[in-house]
Design an enzyme around this catalytic site. Sequence first.
Site, PDB file in Angstrom:
ATOM      1  N   GLU A  90       0.897  -1.113   0.084  1.00  0.00           N
ATOM      2  CA  GLU A  90       0.076   0.043  -0.040  1.00  0.00           C
ATOM      3  C   GLU A  90       0.796   1.423  -0.016  1.00  0.00           C
ATOM      4  OE1 GLU A  90      -3.790  -0.613   2.432  1.00  0.00           O
ATOM      5  OE2 GLU A  90      -2.513  -2.118   3.133  1.00  0.00           O
ATOM      6  N   CYS A 103       3.056   8.570   1.371  1.00  0.00           N
ATOM      7  CA  CYS A 103       3.646   7.542   2.105  1.00  0.00           C
ATOM      8  C   CYS A 103       3.985   6.392   1.577  1.00  0.00           C
ATOM      9  CB  CYS A 103       2.154   7.446   3.174  1.00  0.00           C
ATOM     10  SG  CYS A 103       2.698   6.624   4.603  1.00  0.00           S
ATOM     11  N   CYS A 110       5.327  -6.443   8.424  1.00  0.00           N
ATOM     12  CA  CYS A 110       6.354  -5.989   9.420  1.00  0.00           C
ATOM     13  C   CYS A 110       6.438  -6.762  10.500  1.00  0.00           C
ATOM     14  CB  CYS A 110       5.763  -4.621   9.681  1.00  0.00           C
ATOM     15  SG  CYS A 110       6.732  -3.732  10.932  1.00  0.00           S
ATOM     16  N   CYS A 114       4.221  -3.970  16.939  1.00  0.00           N
ATOM     17  CA  CYS A 114       3.566  -3.058  17.785  1.00  0.00           C
ATOM     18  C   CYS A 114       1.973  -3.417  18.032  1.00  0.00           C
ATOM     19  CB  CYS A 114       3.640  -1.699  17.500  1.00  0.00           C
ATOM     20  SG  CYS A 114       5.347  -1.030  16.881  1.00  0.00           S
ATOM     21  N   CYS A 117      -0.776  -1.968  15.959  1.00  0.00           N
ATOM     22  CA  CYS A 117      -0.524  -1.461  14.515  1.00  0.00           C
ATOM     23  C   CYS A 117      -1.054  -2.633  13.545  1.00  0.00           C
ATOM     24  CB  CYS A 117       0.884  -0.994  14.221  1.00  0.00           C
ATOM     25  SG  CYS A 117       1.104  -0.702  12.649  1.00  0.00           S
ATOM     26  N   CYS A 331      -3.122   6.957   8.988  1.00  0.00           N
ATOM     27  CA  CYS A 331      -1.841   6.398   9.468  1.00  0.00           C
ATOM     28  C   CYS A 331      -2.000   5.162  10.255  1.00  0.00           C
ATOM     29  CB  CYS A 331      -1.227   7.463  10.293  1.00  0.00           C
ATOM     30  SG  CYS A 331       0.179   7.132  11.086  1.00  0.00           S
TER      31      CYS A 331
HETATM   32  N1  SAH Z   1       7.721   1.170  11.358  1.00  0.00           N
HETATM   33  C1  SAH Z   1       7.929   2.560  11.583  1.00  0.00           C
HETATM   34  C2  SAH Z   1       6.829   3.479  10.705  1.00  0.00           C
HETATM   35  C3  SAH Z   1       5.339   3.163  10.909  1.00  0.00           C
HETATM   36  S1  SAH Z   1       4.304   4.104  10.650  1.00  0.00           S
HETATM   37  C4  SAH Z   1       7.724   3.349  12.830  1.00  0.00           C
HETATM   38  O1  SAH Z   1       7.131   2.536  13.788  1.00  0.00           O
HETATM   39  O2  SAH Z   1       7.913   4.278  13.226  1.00  0.00           O
HETATM   40  C5  SAH Z   1       4.196   5.687  11.286  1.00  0.00           C
HETATM   41  C6  SAH Z   1       3.627   5.674  12.530  1.00  0.00           C
HETATM   42  O3  SAH Z   1       1.995   5.161  12.759  1.00  0.00           O
HETATM   43  C7  SAH Z   1       4.507   5.279  13.720  1.00  0.00           C
HETATM   44  O4  SAH Z   1       4.339   6.003  14.688  1.00  0.00           O
HETATM   45  C8  SAH Z   1       3.094   4.182  14.068  1.00  0.00           C
HETATM   46  O5  SAH Z   1       3.374   3.810  15.428  1.00  0.00           O
HETATM   47  C9  SAH Z   1       1.916   4.850  14.074  1.00  0.00           C
HETATM   48  N2  SAH Z   1       0.696   3.908  13.719  1.00  0.00           N
HETATM   49  C10 SAH Z   1       0.589   2.432  13.975  1.00  0.00           C
HETATM   50  N3  SAH Z   1      -0.520   2.220  13.921  1.00  0.00           N
HETATM   51  C11 SAH Z   1      -1.418   3.370  14.018  1.00  0.00           C
HETATM   52  C12 SAH Z   1      -2.793   3.411  13.991  1.00  0.00           C
HETATM   53  N4  SAH Z   1      -3.710   2.701  14.080  1.00  0.00           N
HETATM   54  N5  SAH Z   1      -3.218   4.847  14.288  1.00  0.00           N
HETATM   55  C13 SAH Z   1      -2.311   5.943  14.243  1.00  0.00           C
HETATM   56  N6  SAH Z   1      -0.956   5.745  14.092  1.00  0.00           N
HETATM   57  C14 SAH Z   1      -0.583   4.270  13.960  1.00  0.00           C
END
Ligand code: SAH
Length: 340
Positions: A90, A103, A110, A114, A117, A331
């Site tokens: 995506e 983006c 991944c 987390c 996520c 995001c």
């Molecule tokens: N792996 C990288 C990029 C991830 S995406 C990282 O961890 O930074 C960018 C951001 O989106 C990260 O801060 C991630 O924690 C956040 N994120 C993940 N799931 C989310 C959600 N459901 N709502 C809002 N932000 C989220």
Amino acid sequence: MKNLYDYSYEKLQFHLVNAGFKLYNATQVFQWLYKKRITDFDQMSNISKHLRTYLKNHFTTSQIGCFTQQEAEDETVKFLFSLDDKHLIETVWMHHYYGDSLCVTSQVGCNIGCSFCASGLKKKTRNLRVSEMVLQVLKAEALQNQRVSHVVLMGTGEPFDNFENVMDFIDIINHPHAFEIGKRHITVSTAGIVPKIDAFAKRQSQVNLAISLHATNDALRSKLMPINKVYPIKKLLDSAKRYTETTHRRVTFEYLLLKGVNDSMKDADDLSDLLRGLNCYVNLIPYNSVAEFNYQGSDLATQERFYKRLLKRGITATLRQEKGADIDAACGQLRIKEDE
Ligand code: SAH
């Protein structure tokens, strides 16, 4: 055969010189690929027949496919691109007052895991190749018939778990003979892989760095982000400090606001205490719910209160505006529904 889009400018120069060609041939190839967006070697008219034949025999310019594309009410576009091995990834196009940003995804799935996520619901299958990141930009620009001014590595995946390819990708999108996107218009977001933060500071001091913090104590952060067990908060903040010292640049901390989890006034105070004195700012992110998890986003009033508390305590912060939520392009919502 290699994909020509896998090559950074320096690597292409090196390859061509080794094969008996000239340094300037790399400039010509880059200009055809990225300025004129030509994929057919026969159309590269200022390149000698000899080099064109060589390129044909050694390289492809094969593209990625567009499986679907969806547009949100706010005109955010989510592309589902298909790779050679049929994996889907995506990529999200966003319109801002300051320009358009893309983006970009760095891995298929991944492994960071987390707990909030959606991207981690699918374990990492593999890293994306340089070409597969470059082609996300090329394809999105072709489909939108427009150029992006900003690129954020915040799609699926952990960019620092695919470090070398991400560095080459940045070289290409920044290169004057290619996309020419300024380094300060490129942002890499990491879950906090400390040694890679140090490496990044040395390699790409002008590219923006964002670190996903999300909690102010190790117990909570380890629960939200298991990577914290390897690189706990103190180590992470020390590396952020080294980053600011090496680069003389501000570091961004992303802080997700999760209802009842990390959004109290005490959390805001702890966050300000933790970051005081560091050359940084905090990007507060409203959480987008993911059906598989129990987390909820903080309500608007709480977000505002948290934000104001940080400001009051001397921490620069922004409250991120969500885009594309109605098409699951917001995001953290990236996941492949079609790929099950
Ligand atoms: N792996 C990288 C990029 C991830 S995406 C990282 O961890 O930074 C960018 C951001 O989106 C990260 O801060 C991630 O924690 C956040 N994120 C993940 N799931 C989310 C959600 N459901 N709502 C809002 N932000 C989220």
